[in-house]
Design a protein around this motif. Structure first.
Motif, PDB file in Angstrom:
ATOM      1  N   VAL A   3       0.823  -1.197   0.000  1.00  0.00           N
ATOM      2  CA  VAL A   3       0.000   0.000   0.000  1.00  0.00           C
ATOM      3  C   VAL A   3       0.862   1.253   0.000  1.00  0.00           C
ATOM      4  O   VAL A   3       0.655   2.174  -0.786  1.00  0.00           O
ATOM      5  N   SER A   4       1.841   1.317   0.880  1.00  0.00           N
ATOM      6  CA  SER A   4       2.640   2.534   1.012  1.00  0.00           C
ATOM      7  C   SER A   4       3.446   2.809  -0.256  1.00  0.00           C
ATOM      8  O   SER A   4       3.577   3.954  -0.677  1.00  0.00           O
ATOM      9  N   CYS A   5       3.948   1.765  -0.881  1.00  0.00           N
ATOM     10  CA  CYS A   5       4.755   1.941  -2.090  1.00  0.00           C
ATOM     11  C   CYS A   5       3.896   2.466  -3.232  1.00  0.00           C
ATOM     12  O   CYS A   5       4.244   3.431  -3.903  1.00  0.00           O
ATOM     13  N   LEU A   6       2.755   1.852  -3.452  1.00  0.00           N
ATOM     14  CA  LEU A   6       1.863   2.306  -4.507  1.00  0.00           C
ATOM     15  C   LEU A   6       1.296   3.690  -4.209  1.00  0.00           C
ATOM     16  O   LEU A   6       1.121   4.505  -5.115  1.00  0.00           O
ATOM     17  N   ALA A   7       1.037   3.961  -2.943  1.00  0.00           N
ATOM     18  CA  ALA A   7       0.480   5.256  -2.563  1.00  0.00           C
ATOM     19  C   ALA A   7       1.410   6.399  -2.946  1.00  0.00           C
ATOM     20  O   ALA A   7       0.957   7.503  -3.266  1.00  0.00           O
ATOM     21  N   ARG A   8       2.697   6.138  -2.918  1.00  0.00           N
ATOM     22  CA  ARG A   8       3.672   7.182  -3.260  1.00  0.00           C
ATOM     23  C   ARG A   8       3.634   7.542  -4.750  1.00  0.00           C
ATOM     24  O   ARG A   8       4.155   8.581  -5.154  1.00  0.00           O
ATOM     25  N   LEU A   9       3.021   6.686  -5.558  1.00  0.00           N
ATOM     26  CA  LEU A   9       2.956   6.934  -6.996  1.00  0.00           C
ATOM     27  C   LEU A   9       1.681   7.663  -7.414  1.00  0.00           C
ATOM     28  O   LEU A   9       1.608   8.183  -8.533  1.00  0.00           O
ATOM     29  N   LYS A  10       0.703   7.713  -6.546  1.00  0.00           N
ATOM     30  CA  LYS A  10      -0.632   8.195  -6.926  1.00  0.00           C
ATOM     31  C   LYS A  10      -0.602   9.621  -7.462  1.00  0.00           C
ATOM     32  O   LYS A  10      -0.055  10.530  -6.852  1.00  0.00           O
ATOM     33  N   GLY A  11      -1.208   9.775  -8.646  1.00  0.00           N
ATOM     34  CA  GLY A  11      -1.360  11.089  -9.233  1.00  0.00           C
ATOM     35  C   GLY A  11      -0.105  11.683  -9.824  1.00  0.00           C
ATOM     36  O   GLY A  11      -0.079  12.866 -10.165  1.00  0.00           O
ATOM     37  N   GLY A  12       0.943  10.870  -9.971  1.00  0.00           N
ATOM     38  CA  GLY A  12       2.226  11.424 -10.394  1.00  0.00           C
ATOM     39  C   GLY A  12       2.766  10.867 -11.691  1.00  0.00           C
ATOM     40  O   GLY A  12       2.166  10.012 -12.348  1.00  0.00           O
ATOM     41  N   LEU A  13       3.955  11.373 -12.034  1.00  0.00           N
ATOM     42  CA  LEU A  13       4.677  10.956 -13.229  1.00  0.00           C
ATOM     43  C   LEU A  13       5.759   9.950 -12.867  1.00  0.00           C
ATOM     44  O   LEU A  13       6.590  10.209 -11.986  1.00  0.00           O
ATOM     45  N   ILE A  14       5.741   8.826 -13.558  1.00  0.00           N
ATOM     46  CA  ILE A  14       6.785   7.818 -13.442  1.00  0.00           C
ATOM     47  C   ILE A  14       7.585   7.872 -14.737  1.00  0.00           C
ATOM     48  O   ILE A  14       7.005   7.814 -15.824  1.00  0.00           O
ATOM     49  N   VAL A  15       8.893   7.997 -14.646  1.00  0.00           N
ATOM     50  CA  VAL A  15       9.714   8.100 -15.845  1.00  0.00           C
ATOM     51  C   VAL A  15      10.417   6.765 -16.101  1.00  0.00           C
ATOM     52  O   VAL A  15      11.091   6.227 -15.217  1.00  0.00           O
ATOM     53  N   SER A 190       3.261  13.690 -24.777  1.00  0.00           N
ATOM     54  CA  SER A 190       3.193  15.112 -24.450  1.00  0.00           C
ATOM     55  C   SER A 190       2.672  15.288 -23.028  1.00  0.00           C
ATOM     56  O   SER A 190       1.978  14.403 -22.497  1.00  0.00           O
ATOM     57  N   PRO A 191       2.969  16.432 -22.402  1.00  0.00           N
ATOM     58  CA  PRO A 191       2.409  16.712 -21.072  1.00  0.00           C
ATOM     59  C   PRO A 191       0.880  16.720 -21.100  1.00  0.00           C
ATOM     60  O   PRO A 191       0.243  16.303 -20.124  1.00  0.00           O
ATOM     61  N   GLN A 192       0.310  17.154 -22.208  1.00  0.00           N
ATOM     62  CA  GLN A 192      -1.147  17.208 -22.314  1.00  0.00           C
ATOM     63  C   GLN A 192      -1.750  15.794 -22.292  1.00  0.00           C
ATOM     64  O   GLN A 192      -2.790  15.570 -21.656  1.00  0.00           O
ATOM     65  N   ALA A 193      -1.106  14.855 -22.962  1.00  0.00           N
ATOM     66  CA  ALA A 193      -1.589  13.477 -22.960  1.00  0.00           C
ATOM     67  C   ALA A 193      -1.468  12.852 -21.576  1.00  0.00           C
ATOM     68  O   ALA A 193      -2.338  12.088 -21.142  1.00  0.00           O
ATOM     69  N   ALA A 194      -0.400  13.177 -20.868  1.00  0.00           N
ATOM     70  CA  ALA A 194      -0.231  12.676 -19.502  1.00  0.00           C
ATOM     71  C   ALA A 194      -1.345  13.211 -18.603  1.00  0.00           C
ATOM     72  O   ALA A 194      -1.922  12.476 -17.799  1.00  0.00           O
ATOM     73  N   ARG A 195      -1.655  14.491 -18.748  1.00  0.00           N
ATOM     74  CA  ARG A 195      -2.730  15.098 -17.954  1.00  0.00           C
ATOM     75  C   ARG A 195      -4.070  14.463 -18.284  1.00  0.00           C
ATOM     76  O   ARG A 195      -4.888  14.198 -17.401  1.00  0.00           O
ATOM     77  N   GLN A 196      -4.300  14.209 -19.587  1.00  0.00           N
ATOM     78  CA  GLN A 196      -5.548  13.583 -20.008  1.00  0.00           C
ATOM     79  C   GLN A 196      -5.717  12.207 -19.359  1.00  0.00           C
ATOM     80  O   GLN A 196      -6.808  11.855 -18.901  1.00  0.00           O
ATOM     81  N   ALA A 197      -4.636  11.436 -19.335  1.00  0.00           N
ATOM     82  CA  ALA A 197      -4.701  10.098 -18.744  1.00  0.00           C
ATOM     83  C   ALA A 197      -5.094  10.176 -17.272  1.00  0.00           C
ATOM     84  O   ALA A 197      -5.930   9.400 -16.797  1.00  0.00           O
ATOM     85  N   LEU A 198      -4.519  11.104 -16.550  1.00  0.00           N
ATOM     86  CA  LEU A 198      -4.872  11.263 -15.140  1.00  0.00           C
ATOM     87  C   LEU A 198      -6.320  11.711 -14.984  1.00  0.00           C
ATOM     88  O   LEU A 198      -7.045  11.235 -14.102  1.00  0.00           O
ATOM     89  N   ASP A 199      -6.758  12.613 -15.850  1.00  0.00           N
ATOM     90  CA  ASP A 199      -8.142  13.090 -15.790  1.00  0.00           C
ATOM     91  C   ASP A 199      -9.138  11.966 -16.066  1.00  0.00           C
ATOM     92  O   ASP A 199     -10.270  12.000 -15.578  1.00  0.00           O
ATOM     93  N   LEU A 200      -8.707  10.961 -16.849  1.00  0.00           N
ATOM     94  CA  LEU A 200      -9.574   9.829 -17.178  1.00  0.00           C
ATOM     95  C   LEU A 200      -9.523   8.728 -16.120  1.00  0.00           C
ATOM     96  O   LEU A 200     -10.155   7.695 -16.281  1.00  0.00           O
ATOM     97  N   GLY A 201      -8.746   8.958 -15.074  1.00  0.00           N
ATOM     98  CA  GLY A 201      -8.751   8.018 -13.963  1.00  0.00           C
ATOM     99  C   GLY A 201      -7.490   7.228 -13.736  1.00  0.00           C
ATOM    100  O   GLY A 201      -7.439   6.379 -12.836  1.00  0.00           O
TER     101      GLY A 201
END
Length: 229
Positions: A3-15, A190-201
């Motif tokens: 839980v803690s490991c996955l929680a650190r990724l929530k809503g963010g960018l993984i490179v 693109s940053p816009q596509a990354a934002r779209q993915a987050l907006d879609l859940g």
């Protein structure tokens, strides 16, 4: 830990910090520098291939590492951490989450996907990211115990041949029908596509080539320049 490991990724960018085997950047020091640069600028985690590279990155950063080991084992088309001994090496090198091919394609050896997921979780104590290509395979991976699922293999399997990632439709379907975090990976350019993915859940977004794919990007630019009138 899961839980803690996955929680650190929530809503963010993984490179995804990887390079072709023929590239000068396919070197632990270079990959670790890429990873450190990524987290310095706000990436919540990185995705790294091969135990040597994972170990080098682990020495540089404390953020979560999604680890994998690409191994081509003909005649099986499965190459992302295909067997448990590969997962063991990835875990020993310092990965926090282990990514595996979770399609229903023929696997090398006698291990089933369910066997592999259970062994990684129970014997190695690591959460599993299931890389899939379809909703059906995502649901099968969840039923087998995967802790999160990724759209990683959409467009790279026979079932999705001819389709270009990212598939926002697949992402939305997985978000709707999978009761675990869904990570959008593949084709985010693109940053816009990354934002779209987050907006879609999407729980988090993985970006590779568009950020760290120097070999591919330079080749594309050179081809455009050379072909210019």
């Amino acid at each position: 830990m899961v839980v803690s490991c996955l929680a650190r990724l929530k809503g963010g960018l993984i490179v995804s910090c990887q390079a072709p085997a023929t590239s000068p950047l396919h070197d632990p020091v270079a990959i670790a520098a890429m990873a450190a640069a990524a987290v310095n600028q706000g990436a919540v985690g990185v995705r790294i291939d091969t135990p040597d590279h994972i170990a080098a990155v682990r020495a540089r950063i404390s953020q979560p590492i999604i680890g994998l080991w690409k191994q081509v084992l003909p005649p099986s088309p499965v190459y992302i951490t295909p067997q448990l001994h590969h997962a063991k090496a990835v875990a020993k090198a310092g990965a926090d989450i282990i990514a595996v091919d979770a399609t229903q394609r023929p696997r090398p050896g006698d291990e089933t996907l369910a066997d592999l997921i259970v062994a990684i979780r129970d014997r190695l104590g690591k959460p599993v990211m299931a890389d899939v290509d379809t909703l059906d395979n995502a649901q099968r991976a969840v039923a087998a115990g995967a802790d999160c699922v990724g759209t990683t293999l959409f467009g790279y399997t026979q079932a999705t041949q001819g389709h270009l990632p990212p598939s926002m439709d697949l992402l939305q379907a997985m978000v709707r029908h999978c009761p675990v975090p869904v990570i959008c990976e593949g084709g985010i350019a693109s940053p816009q596509a990354a934002r779209q993915a987050l907006d879609l859940g999407a729980y988090a977004v993985v970006v590779g080539t568009a950020i760290t794919g120097i070999d591919t990007l330079v080749k594309t630019y050179v081809q455009a320049v050379v072909s210019a009138p």
